[in-house]
Design a protein around this motif. Structure first.
Motif, PDB file in Angstrom:
ATOM      1  N   VAL A 112       0.951  -1.109  -0.056  1.00  0.00           N
ATOM      2  CA  VAL A 112       0.021  -0.146   0.024  1.00  0.00           C
ATOM      3  C   VAL A 112       0.739   1.198  -0.100  1.00  0.00           C
ATOM      4  CG1 VAL A 112      -1.729   1.115   1.239  1.00  0.00           C
ATOM      5  CG2 VAL A 112      -1.670  -1.125   1.268  1.00  0.00           C
ATOM      6  N   VAL A 113       0.667   2.088  -0.736  1.00  0.00           N
ATOM      7  CA  VAL A 113       1.867   3.380  -1.228  1.00  0.00           C
ATOM      8  C   VAL A 113       0.874   4.295  -0.327  1.00  0.00           C
ATOM      9  CG1 VAL A 113       2.687   4.719  -2.517  1.00  0.00           C
ATOM     10  CG2 VAL A 113       2.803   2.417  -3.007  1.00  0.00           C
ATOM     11  N   ILE A 114       1.760   5.153   0.588  1.00  0.00           N
ATOM     12  CA  ILE A 114       0.994   6.261   1.233  1.00  0.00           C
ATOM     13  C   ILE A 114       1.921   7.500   0.775  1.00  0.00           C
ATOM     14  CG2 ILE A 114       0.308   7.280   3.253  1.00  0.00           C
ATOM     15  CD1 ILE A 114      -0.223   4.264   4.400  1.00  0.00           C
ATOM     16  N   GLY A 115       1.409   8.363   0.181  1.00  0.00           N
ATOM     17  CA  GLY A 115       2.176   9.396  -0.575  1.00  0.00           C
ATOM     18  C   GLY A 115       1.659  10.832  -0.071  1.00  0.00           C
ATOM     19  N   HIS A 116       2.498  11.839   0.259  1.00  0.00           N
ATOM     20  CA  HIS A 116       2.226  13.024   0.955  1.00  0.00           C
ATOM     21  C   HIS A 116       2.615  14.154  -0.228  1.00  0.00           C
ATOM     22  CE1 HIS A 116       3.517  16.701   3.150  1.00  0.00           C
ATOM     23  NE2 HIS A 116       2.085  16.678   3.424  1.00  0.00           N
ATOM     24  N   SER A 117       1.803  15.038  -0.526  1.00  0.00           N
ATOM     25  CA  SER A 117       2.028  16.280  -1.471  1.00  0.00           C
ATOM     26  C   SER A 117       2.638  15.745  -2.736  1.00  0.00           C
ATOM     27  CB  SER A 117       2.889  16.889  -0.474  1.00  0.00           C
ATOM     28  OG  SER A 117       3.227  18.464  -1.046  1.00  0.00           O
ATOM     29  N   ARG A 133      -0.989  -2.563  -4.068  1.00  0.00           N
ATOM     30  CA  ARG A 133      -2.336  -3.056  -3.463  1.00  0.00           C
ATOM     31  C   ARG A 133      -3.339  -2.043  -3.348  1.00  0.00           C
ATOM     32  NH1 ARG A 133      -1.836  -7.580  -0.512  1.00  0.00           N
ATOM     33  NH2 ARG A 133      -4.142  -7.623  -0.407  1.00  0.00           N
ATOM     34  N   ALA A 134      -2.817  -0.771  -2.808  1.00  0.00           N
ATOM     35  CA  ALA A 134      -3.760   0.303  -2.709  1.00  0.00           C
ATOM     36  C   ALA A 134      -2.995   1.613  -2.586  1.00  0.00           C
ATOM     37  CB  ALA A 134      -4.704   0.232  -1.298  1.00  0.00           C
ATOM     38  N   LEU A 135      -3.756   2.917  -2.519  1.00  0.00           N
ATOM     39  CA  LEU A 135      -3.145   4.143  -2.514  1.00  0.00           C
ATOM     40  C   LEU A 135      -3.641   4.907  -1.677  1.00  0.00           C
ATOM     41  CD1 LEU A 135      -1.274   6.026  -3.833  1.00  0.00           C
ATOM     42  CD2 LEU A 135      -2.827   6.490  -5.447  1.00  0.00           C
ATOM     43  N   VAL A 136      -2.927   5.633  -0.739  1.00  0.00           N
ATOM     44  CA  VAL A 136      -3.488   6.699   0.130  1.00  0.00           C
ATOM     45  C   VAL A 136      -2.891   7.881  -0.043  1.00  0.00           C
ATOM     46  CG1 VAL A 136      -3.740   7.206   2.745  1.00  0.00           C
ATOM     47  CG2 VAL A 136      -3.828   4.742   1.837  1.00  0.00           C
ATOM     48  N   LEU A 137      -3.705   8.950  -0.665  1.00  0.00           N
ATOM     49  CA  LEU A 137      -3.075  10.338  -0.517  1.00  0.00           C
ATOM     50  C   LEU A 137      -3.380  11.168   0.586  1.00  0.00           C
ATOM     51  CD1 LEU A 137      -4.412  10.405  -4.373  1.00  0.00           C
ATOM     52  CD2 LEU A 137      -1.964   9.860  -3.909  1.00  0.00           C
ATOM     53  N   VAL A 138      -2.239  11.861   0.931  1.00  0.00           N
ATOM     54  CA  VAL A 138      -2.162  12.506   2.373  1.00  0.00           C
ATOM     55  C   VAL A 138      -1.839  13.725   1.888  1.00  0.00           C
ATOM     56  CG1 VAL A 138      -1.464  12.995   4.680  1.00  0.00           C
ATOM     57  CG2 VAL A 138      -1.717  10.634   3.765  1.00  0.00           C
ATOM     58  N   LEU A 226      -7.662   0.004  -8.465  1.00  0.00           N
ATOM     59  CA  LEU A 226      -6.736   0.501  -7.137  1.00  0.00           C
ATOM     60  C   LEU A 226      -7.583   0.902  -6.233  1.00  0.00           C
ATOM     61  CD1 LEU A 226      -3.908   0.210  -6.136  1.00  0.00           C
ATOM     62  CD2 LEU A 226      -3.414   2.584  -7.230  1.00  0.00           C
ATOM     63  N   PRO A 227      -7.894   0.447  -4.948  1.00  0.00           N
ATOM     64  CA  PRO A 227      -8.453   1.115  -3.838  1.00  0.00           C
ATOM     65  C   PRO A 227      -7.587   2.145  -3.529  1.00  0.00           C
ATOM     66  CG  PRO A 227      -8.363  -1.322  -3.418  1.00  0.00           C
ATOM     67  CD  PRO A 227      -7.582  -0.982  -4.603  1.00  0.00           C
ATOM     68  N   THR A 228      -8.364   3.473  -3.412  1.00  0.00           N
ATOM     69  CA  THR A 228      -7.716   4.794  -3.053  1.00  0.00           C
ATOM     70  C   THR A 228      -8.418   5.490  -2.084  1.00  0.00           C
ATOM     71  OG1 THR A 228      -6.850   4.626  -5.390  1.00  0.00           O
ATOM     72  CG2 THR A 228      -6.875   6.665  -4.004  1.00  0.00           C
ATOM     73  N   LEU A 229      -7.608   6.087  -1.185  1.00  0.00           N
ATOM     74  CA  LEU A 229      -8.075   6.881  -0.174  1.00  0.00           C
ATOM     75  C   LEU A 229      -7.389   8.411  -0.089  1.00  0.00           C
ATOM     76  CD1 LEU A 229      -9.789   7.350   2.534  1.00  0.00           C
ATOM     77  CD2 LEU A 229      -8.098   6.437   3.756  1.00  0.00           C
ATOM     78  N   VAL A 230      -8.199   9.553   0.064  1.00  0.00           N
ATOM     79  CA  VAL A 230      -7.698  11.130  -0.248  1.00  0.00           C
ATOM     80  C   VAL A 230      -7.860  11.452   1.272  1.00  0.00           C
ATOM     81  CG1 VAL A 230      -7.664  12.937  -1.249  1.00  0.00           C
ATOM     82  CG2 VAL A 230      -7.982  10.968  -2.505  1.00  0.00           C
ATOM     83  N   LEU A 231      -6.974  11.896   2.001  1.00  0.00           N
ATOM     84  CA  LEU A 231      -7.174  12.660   3.258  1.00  0.00           C
ATOM     85  C   LEU A 231      -6.531  13.987   3.134  1.00  0.00           C
ATOM     86  CD1 LEU A 231      -5.883   9.736   5.412  1.00  0.00           C
ATOM     87  CD2 LEU A 231      -8.188  10.008   4.916  1.00  0.00           C
ATOM     88  N   ASN A 232      -7.162  14.951   3.654  1.00  0.00           N
ATOM     89  CA  ASN A 232      -6.646  16.144   3.817  1.00  0.00           C
ATOM     90  C   ASN A 232      -6.781  17.004   5.098  1.00  0.00           C
ATOM     91  OD1 ASN A 232      -5.175  17.504   1.197  1.00  0.00           O
ATOM     92  ND2 ASN A 232      -6.563  19.343   2.118  1.00  0.00           N
ATOM     93  N   GLY A 233      -6.159  18.062   5.322  1.00  0.00           N
ATOM     94  CA  GLY A 233      -6.360  18.869   6.578  1.00  0.00           C
ATOM     95  C   GLY A 233      -7.336  20.292   5.986  1.00  0.00           C
ATOM     96  N   ARG A 284     -11.110  -2.775   6.619  1.00  0.00           N
ATOM     97  CA  ARG A 284     -12.358  -2.940   5.856  1.00  0.00           C
ATOM     98  C   ARG A 284     -12.135  -3.392   4.649  1.00  0.00           C
ATOM     99  NH1 ARG A 284     -13.420   2.388   8.080  1.00  0.00           N
ATOM    100  NH2 ARG A 284     -13.015   3.121   5.934  1.00  0.00           N
ATOM    101  N   ARG A 285     -10.767  -3.419   3.961  1.00  0.00           N
ATOM    102  CA  ARG A 285     -10.617  -3.832   2.552  1.00  0.00           C
ATOM    103  C   ARG A 285      -9.664  -5.393   2.536  1.00  0.00           C
ATOM    104  NH1 ARG A 285     -12.232   0.642   2.788  1.00  0.00           N
ATOM    105  NH2 ARG A 285     -13.630   1.782   1.077  1.00  0.00           N
TER     106      ARG A 285
END
Length: 287
Positions: A112-117, A133-138, A226-233, A284-285
């Motif tokens: 799972v790749v978790i990338g910032h900016s 496997r999945a992507l999380v964008l922070v 590709l399951p993906t999640l986007v997180l932001n402040g 959950r996935r």
């Protein structure tokens, strides 16, 4: 031989090693040793502009290690403990994409790749061509990179934008602390911590930043399965909440906004809430 690193949280030990490749700078990889037997897909964290793997080692790596997850953070060439600082100004996005791909391939299985900016933008450019496997964008740049974010910053954050641009072109730290305190870190980050983080930021490659303003093709994550999640402040002055929502729509991704969170969510007071949300999303996935 991996070297043990100190970190700010109680928890699993962190170890740093170098990924070597012929003709390429060695890349720093900081890994958390999971408590107990490891479970789930491994996690690979990619930092953004000016930073390094250290920003994930503060809270994120210990958090996931304590919960039995294999977690590692890579420093792109010229950043953190990686080689290539003397060539960073000449490094472009394609060089950094090779770095991320090398780190992905160094994981024991597709991560799972978790990338910032900027790191999130690099990860998006690899959708469909790198084994993830999945992507999380922070706090990630959107699929069009800085094409819209850059001009908007020039209009809404004129003073800091111009000073940061001048410092980058001059390869100087003159505006990094200013930008770090006023834009990169949320108001909830204590000043002494913001100063400590700001002291670790480095001048970024002007070539890479310029190239990030020129959009490249990005495959929507839902087309790649590709399951993906986007997180932001909500208080992110670099990547506005509306930009993050647009990124989520483009990829058909889940989306979560953290109130009062700044651009560096992994260093923010809400860092544990961010990590916990990622962990629950993965569970959950079955990832």
């Amino acid at each position: 031989m991996p070297s043990r690193l100190p970190h700010s949280d109680e928890g699993p030990a962190l170890a740093a090693r170098l990924l070597a490749a012929p003709g390429e700078p060695a890349l720093e990889l900081i890994e958390a040793e999971p408590d107990g037997s490891a479970g789930g897909a491994p996690l690979l964290f990619v930092h953004g502009a000016f930073a390094g793997a250290w920003c994930w080692a503060e809270h994120a790596l210990p958090f996931f290690g304590r919960r039995g997850r294999r977690a590692a953070a890579v420093s792109l060439r010229g950043h953190g403990g990686s080689d290539g600082r003397d060539r960073l100004r000449r490094s472009g996005l394609d060089d950094m994409l090779r770095d991320v791909r090398r780190a992905v391939e160094a994981m024991p299985e597709p991560p799972v790749v978790i990338g910032h900016s900027l790191g999130g933008y690099l990860a998006q450019l690899l959708i469909g061509s790198a084994r993830m496997r999945a992507l999380v964008l922070v706090g990630s740049l959107p699929p069009d990179g800085m094409a819209l974010v850059g001009p908007r910053l020039a209009m809404t954050e004129t003073r800091i934008w111009s000073e940061a641009l001048a410092a980058t072109l001059a390869n100087s730290r003159a505006a990094i602390d200013l930008a770090g305190l006023e834009i990169l870190f949320g108001e909830g980050v204590p000043r002494e911590e913001a100063l400590r983080y700001g002291a670790r930021l480095i001048p970024e490659s002007p070539r890479a930043l310029a190239e990030a303003h020129l959009p490249r093709p990005v495959l929507p994550a839902f087309l790649a399965g590709l399951p993906t999640l986007v997180l932001n402040g909500a208080a992110d002055r670099l990547v506005w909440p509306a930009t993050a929502f647009r990124t989520a729509l483009y990829h058909g991704a889940g989306h979560r906004l953290f109130e009062a969170g700044g651009h560096f969510l992994m260093l923010d007071p809400c860092a544990e809430a961010v990590a916990r949300h990622i962990l629950e999303w993965l569970a959950r996935r079955d990832l």
